[in-house]
Design a protein around this motif. Structure first.
Motif, PDB file in Angstrom:
ATOM      1  N   VAL A 244       0.843  -1.198   0.000  1.00  0.00           N
ATOM      2  CA  VAL A 244       0.000   0.000   0.000  1.00  0.00           C
ATOM      3  C   VAL A 244       0.879   1.250   0.000  1.00  0.00           C
ATOM      4  CG1 VAL A 244      -1.753   1.276   1.301  1.00  0.00           C
ATOM      5  CG2 VAL A 244      -1.886  -1.225   1.137  1.00  0.00           C
ATOM      6  N   ALA A 245       1.992   1.198   0.736  1.00  0.00           N
ATOM      7  CA  ALA A 245       2.892   2.354   0.779  1.00  0.00           C
ATOM      8  C   ALA A 245       3.436   2.670  -0.605  1.00  0.00           C
ATOM      9  CB  ALA A 245       4.029   2.084   1.759  1.00  0.00           C
ATOM     10  N   THR A 435      -3.431   0.506  10.712  1.00  0.00           N
ATOM     11  CA  THR A 435      -2.270   1.235  10.193  1.00  0.00           C
ATOM     12  C   THR A 435      -1.034   0.940  11.031  1.00  0.00           C
ATOM     13  OG1 THR A 435      -3.592   2.977   9.214  1.00  0.00           O
ATOM     14  CG2 THR A 435      -1.334   3.549   9.794  1.00  0.00           C
ATOM     15  N   GLU A 436       0.081   0.687  10.353  1.00  0.00           N
ATOM     16  CA  GLU A 436       1.343   0.438  11.039  1.00  0.00           C
ATOM     17  C   GLU A 436       2.484   1.051  10.247  1.00  0.00           C
ATOM     18  OE1 GLU A 436       2.784  -3.887   9.629  1.00  0.00           O
ATOM     19  OE2 GLU A 436       0.833  -3.921  10.658  1.00  0.00           O
ATOM     20  N   ARG A 437       3.558   1.351  10.940  1.00  0.00           N
ATOM     21  CA  ARG A 437       4.730   1.867  10.250  1.00  0.00           C
ATOM     22  C   ARG A 437       5.249   0.799   9.297  1.00  0.00           C
ATOM     23  NH1 ARG A 437       9.305   5.751  12.088  1.00  0.00           N
ATOM     24  NH2 ARG A 437      10.706   5.516  10.309  1.00  0.00           N
ATOM     25  N   THR A 438       5.637   1.198   8.093  1.00  0.00           N
ATOM     26  CA  THR A 438       6.075   0.204   7.110  1.00  0.00           C
ATOM     27  C   THR A 438       7.125   0.797   6.194  1.00  0.00           C
ATOM     28  OG1 THR A 438       5.284  -1.400   5.468  1.00  0.00           O
ATOM     29  CG2 THR A 438       4.314   0.790   5.386  1.00  0.00           C
ATOM     30  N   LEU A 439       7.924  -0.063   5.600  1.00  0.00           N
ATOM     31  CA  LEU A 439       8.927   0.368   4.630  1.00  0.00           C
ATOM     32  C   LEU A 439       8.449  -0.015   3.236  1.00  0.00           C
ATOM     33  CD1 LEU A 439      11.848   1.580   4.410  1.00  0.00           C
ATOM     34  CD2 LEU A 439      12.645  -0.781   4.201  1.00  0.00           C
ATOM     35  N   MET A 452       0.973   2.666   6.944  1.00  0.00           N
ATOM     36  CA  MET A 452      -0.111   2.254   6.046  1.00  0.00           C
ATOM     37  C   MET A 452      -0.874   1.084   6.662  1.00  0.00           C
ATOM     38  SD  MET A 452       0.111   4.048   3.126  1.00  0.00           S
ATOM     39  CE  MET A 452       1.153   5.529   3.110  1.00  0.00           C
ATOM     40  N   PRO A 453      -2.128   0.908   6.251  1.00  0.00           N
ATOM     41  CA  PRO A 453      -2.861  -0.295   6.638  1.00  0.00           C
ATOM     42  C   PRO A 453      -2.743  -1.350   5.541  1.00  0.00           C
ATOM     43  CG  PRO A 453      -4.348   1.239   5.589  1.00  0.00           C
ATOM     44  CD  PRO A 453      -2.977   1.872   5.530  1.00  0.00           C
TER      45      PRO A 453
END
Lengths: 469, 496
Positions: A244-245, A435-439, A452-453
């Motif tokens: 998603v990011a 939603t969580e922090r993501t790379l 992003m979720p």
């Protein structure tokens, strides 16, 4: 050779510039990195970089001309020389009509102004000292399990000082650490990827145990399940937060108001105008940039260099901006000149991005458990624009496609080429995760501050398959 | 002046600086060590509708040191090249090498290379930095206004980036080289709107980045006047083009489009670091394996691809690479069979080569060298057909012009490319533009479908100046020459 402090450098350049306006940006960046492939370290480095960028402004009857020059180096920087180069460049530059006056201290973020006198926090002499030994044991475990590990660890601190002739004095420290890890089977095409980023105290060493814990996460995944090939077609998919990011960053990059008005992007309305105010999705999704967001904090003021941003906005405070608010397009990227022409608020680009849905959203594991049949995509690659008018992208799934049936992952699936518009896709989102922090996999080398979720999307178009992994 | 390295490089006392680094590395017990001192200048201007929107003039200097020691490798760089900072780099690089060794792995030995002491400059007539930046911007503004005067053009984005690299290299074997390279990247994008539907379309100029000097914009090797004259008409036709019917078509691909397909499906696929899996976590690997060199049928017998770091005007043309290896030219594909790879000094031994073929490159002296692409070109057929001949020989197909979108999978098999303009060809004649054409394929099937290759008159050199690879990511310039070429039965998708 003499080394001025960044503050001294900026003040000297301002004093020497002699232009109608001047902005000085002094940056110090220290980076340490380590790279490995096939359970072997293949590269490492330690780089320290200093850079001074000067924008000299020249008022003319036709508008304001800006001459921008940038010089690398820390020691012995010729401050009078760079000021003169910028001033001369302003005489070579074509004036811009309607250029706004430089932002003053009242338009800049107070927290950054208060830090002006603070020094550069330091360089990363041994930031990755813990990683090689950790890798040694992680590699040994991987070899014993016929696994091959590929990855990259980076720790970076960038300190930015901005001073302008309008009285603005700002400082920001941006620490960041990133880690990505890919595992491949030694004897099959099976593979899996994970990535993460962190930002903490500037000189905190690379988090000990990070590589081993990420490897643990990969080992727990069903990445070695038997792999089947499914035909191209339209599928319900579960997109991981990283996927998603990447899609949202592509969309964000195309959200320029001027380009939309010119009909160059999918955010322009046929016949003129933009789509601001238009409902993009039935889901209560909000896409937001906030330089003060915990864990996603970024430079809270405009730092214009080269093609990004307007030098005339240098130092302007970046406010939280809802690009999409509760499913409706709320804003496009605008500098102050564009905003004034449209009677809108300035909404410059900000280096953090968060997509969020309902507060009680499920985890990705919960979404898998409630799935009848769908494909779970864990990372995307080589996304490229095919049709700017619809923001249609093509790209590939990579390192982890799984078939989910009756609430369980039942097998691995070969990779697909897909054709999707992140904008058009929003209207086919049928479930929003937590939603969580993501790379982001593809954008992770330049945009690390994303949250992003997972999303459940109906009718995701897979146009062909590939045997590549 | 042409033919000389920029005096700014020697103002940095590169021999003394590099020498200090090499001496310190030797005292600390490193094996092979190399040092680079660089002076990189880049100037850019971006315009919207003829008005500059941004731009800058950047000068970067740096010193870097790479060492091999105790089975490990280490690299460090600083932006102030002095003997003192060079010593600091050497010490940091040695510490990094020791840390690498602690991971319990071995470092690669470098392939031998003759000692070189030479100066080299790329071929150009006028250094673009000798042209005042105002004149450079004014030319782009003038070209933008020329386009804006002609319907249906409603907006124009323009860009000109000029770059000059000056690099001094020295290593512990005794090689010392100094070189200067020039390149330019002009680009204009015109946007127009359909008068009835309000739909928009855009067209980009086809003349791409080049390793030439300012003379490139004066018309050397590319007729900018003609392109600007014709572009509004092409845009008008594109706005009214009917969408393509998906299916399989014979494609005549113009070199302005084919260079990018060659870059992605042959250039990257034959990079040894990808073949060895070094990019498995990032840029991707390759379907090619070293044991298939000399055996893999890559395409039809008409396919001859050359790797070349010596081609005048090529974006990857050098005198010496960033490991001190002299520039070379060698075949990658001969009569459709894979016969070569791109190799640096670290990788040469892994494929049994005694010597690197000079494919190391670093974006600047602040970056560590990686294995990067030389100019990779599809060779024309001497005495072969012209583009018009090839069109006249087509019963039904599509003529594809100008690179646009691209995407290829992580092992360089499955790809998709779009174009600036596509024309329907019927009974040997162009029959108007088509919209929404994207061609998809897999690398070996695509090159196997190559059924005709144009003559030397159709050959042109294009390329990319921002090819990305590595972590931390680095951009590299690379040139690609192509003739017009005909491919049978390629799958075409409709994208709009």
């Amino acid at each position: 050779m003499a080394e001025h402090t960044p503050q001294d450098t900026a003040e000297r350049v301002l004093a020497d510039c002699g232009a109608d306006g001047c902005v000085v940006v002094v940056e110090r960046t220290s980076t340490a990195y380590l790279r490995w492939a096939g359970n072997t370290v293949i590269g490492n480095g330690h780089t320290d970089e200093g850079r001074t960028t000067v924008a000299a402004l020249r008022d003319t009857p036709e508008g304001t001309a800006a001459g921008v020059v940038s010089r690398g180096g820390v020691r012995g920087l010729d401050t009078a020389g760079i000021a003169e180069d910028a001033r001369r460049a302003s005489f070579q530059s074509i004036p811009s009509r309607d250029a706004p006056a430089l932002p003053g201290p009242r338009e800049a973020p107070a927290s950054s102004a208060a830090d002006w006198d603070a020094p550069v926090p330091g360089v990363l002499e041994d930031a990755l000292a813990v990683v090689p030994e950790e890798l040694g044991s992680v590699f040994a475990r991987a070899r014993a399990e016929s696994r091959l590990l590929y990855g990259y660890a980076e720790h970076r601190i960038r300190t930015t000082y901005l001073a302008s002739s309008s009285g603005t004095r700002l400082r920001h420290v941006q620490p960041s650490a990133t880690l990505d890890l890919t595992v491949r089977a030694a004897d099959s095409p099976a593979s899996s990827w994970a990535g993460d980023s962190a930002s903490g105290d500037p000189l905190t060493p690379f988090p000990p145990g990070w590589v081993a814990s990420m490897d643990d996460r990969l080992r727990e995944r069903p990445w070695r399940k038997e792999r089947s090939v499914l035909p191209p077609g339209r599928y319900e998919v579960l997109l991981s937060p990283s996927c998603v990011a990447d899609l949202m960053l592509h969309m964000y990059r195309s959200m320029d108001a001027e380009e939309a008005l010119a009909g160059r992007t999918a955010f322009g309305r046929p016949g003129g105008g933009t789509r601001v105010g238009e409902r993009l999705t039935r889901q209560p999704l909000t896409l937001r940039s906030d330089p003060g967001s915990p864990g996603l904090g970024c430079v809270p003021f405009v730092v214009a260099r080269d093609a990004e941003g307007s030098v005339f906005d240098s130092g302007l405070a970046l406010r939280p901006t809802d690009w999409i608010a509760d499913g409706t397009l709320g804003a496009l990227v605008r500098d102050r000149r564009s905003a004034r022409g449209a009677g809108a608020a300035a909404t410059p680009r900000t280096d953090s991005l968060c997509l969020a849905g309902p507060a009680d959203a499920p985890s990705l594991a919960d979404m898998v458990a409630s799935t009848d049949r769908a494909l779970l995509l864990t990372s995307l690659w080589y996304l490229r624009q095919v049709d700017p008018g619809s923001l249609l992208l093509t790209g590939l799934t990579r390192d982890g496609v799984y078939l989910v049936e009756n609430g369980e992952i039942t097998g691995a699936v070969g990779n697909f080429r897909f054709e999707e518009s992140p904008l058009g896709m929003l209207d086919r989102v049928v479930e929003v995760g937590r939603t969580e922090r993501t790379l982001p996999r593809e954008w992770g080398d330049c945009s690390t501050r994303t949250a992003m979720p997972a999303l459940r999307v109906a009718g995701f178009t897979m146009s062909s398959t590939t045997t590549s992994s | 002046m042409p033919g000389d390295v920029d005096p700014g490089l020697f103002d940095l006392r590169p021999r003394e600086t590099a020498g200090a680094a090499l001496e310190r590395a030797a005292r600390l017990g490193s094996g092979h060590a190399s040092a680079r001192v660089g002076f990189l200048r880049r100037s850019s201007v971006f315009l919207h509708d003829g008005v500059p929107s941004s731009g800058s003039d950047t000068v970067d200097t740096a010193v870097s040191v790479r060492v091999l020691r105790g089975g490990g490798t280490g690299f460090a760089s600083l932006t102030d090249p002095t003997p003192g900072t060079a010593v600091l780099c050497a010490e940091r690089a040695v510490r990094m090498a020791d840390a690498t060794a602690r991971a319990g792995v071995g470092g690669a030995a470098l392939a031998e290379e003759p000692v070189h002491r030479a100066t080299w400059c790329s071929e150009y007539e006028v250094n673009p930095f000798d042209v005042p930046s105002g004149d450079r911007a004014a030319l782009m503004a003038d070209w933008s206004r020329r386009l804006l005067r002609v319907p249906p053009v409603s907006h124009v984005w323009a860009m000109l980036v000029v770059t000059e690299e000056n690099t001094f290299y020295a290593d512990s074997a005794g090689t010392e080289t100094a070189q200067r390279r020039i390149r330019m990247h002009p680009m204009l994008v015109a946007v127009g709107t359909h008068p009835r539907t309000g739909a928009s379309a855009s067209l980009r100029t086809l003349g791409g980045p080049s390793g030439q000097g300012w003379e490139y914009l004066a018309g050397t090797d590319w007729d900018w006047d003609a392109e600007l004259e014709e572009l509004p008409g092409h845009l008008e036709a594109k706005l009214h083009a009917p969408p393509v019917e998906p299916g399989r078509y014979d494609l005549l691909i113009d070199p302005s489009n084919l260079w990018l397909t060659l870059h992605e499906s042959v250039g990257h696929a034959t990079e040894l670091d990808r073949v060895l899996g070094h990019e498995a976590g990032y840029a991707g690997t390759s379907f090619v394996s070293p044991d298939r060199v000399g055996a893999l049928r890559y395409g039809s017998e008409l396919m001859n691809v050359t790797a070349d770091r010596t081609e005048p005007g090529g974006l990857a043309t050098v005198g010496f690479d960033d490991e001190g290896v002299a520039a070379q030219r060698w075949p990658l594909v001969e009569n459709g069979v894979l016969t070569g790879l791109q190799v640096d000094r670290r990788g040469a031994h892994t494929v049994g080569a005694d010597r690197s073929n000079g494919c190391a490159y670093a974006e600047s002296a602040a970056h560590a060298p990686l294995q990067r692409m030389p100019n990779v070109s599809l060779q024309p057929v001497p005495g072969g057909p012209s583009t018009e001949d090839l069109i006249s020989g087509m019963a039904d197909g599509i003529y594809v012009v100008g690179a646009a979108g691209w995407s290829i999978d992580m092992q360089r098999r499955n790809f998709q490319f779009t174009a600036q303009r596509c024309y329907r060809v019927r009974r040997g004649e162009l029959a108007g533009q088509l919209g929404g054409v994207a061609y998809q394929g897999t690398t070996l099937d695509f090159w196997a479908s190559l059924t005709a290759v144009g003559g030397t008159g159709t050959y042109r050199l294009f390329g990319a100046d921002l090819c990305a690879k590595g972590q931390p990511v680095q951009a590299a310039p690379v040139g690609h020459g192509c003739p017009a070429a005909l491919f049978e039965g390629v799958r075409v998708q409709r994208t709009a």
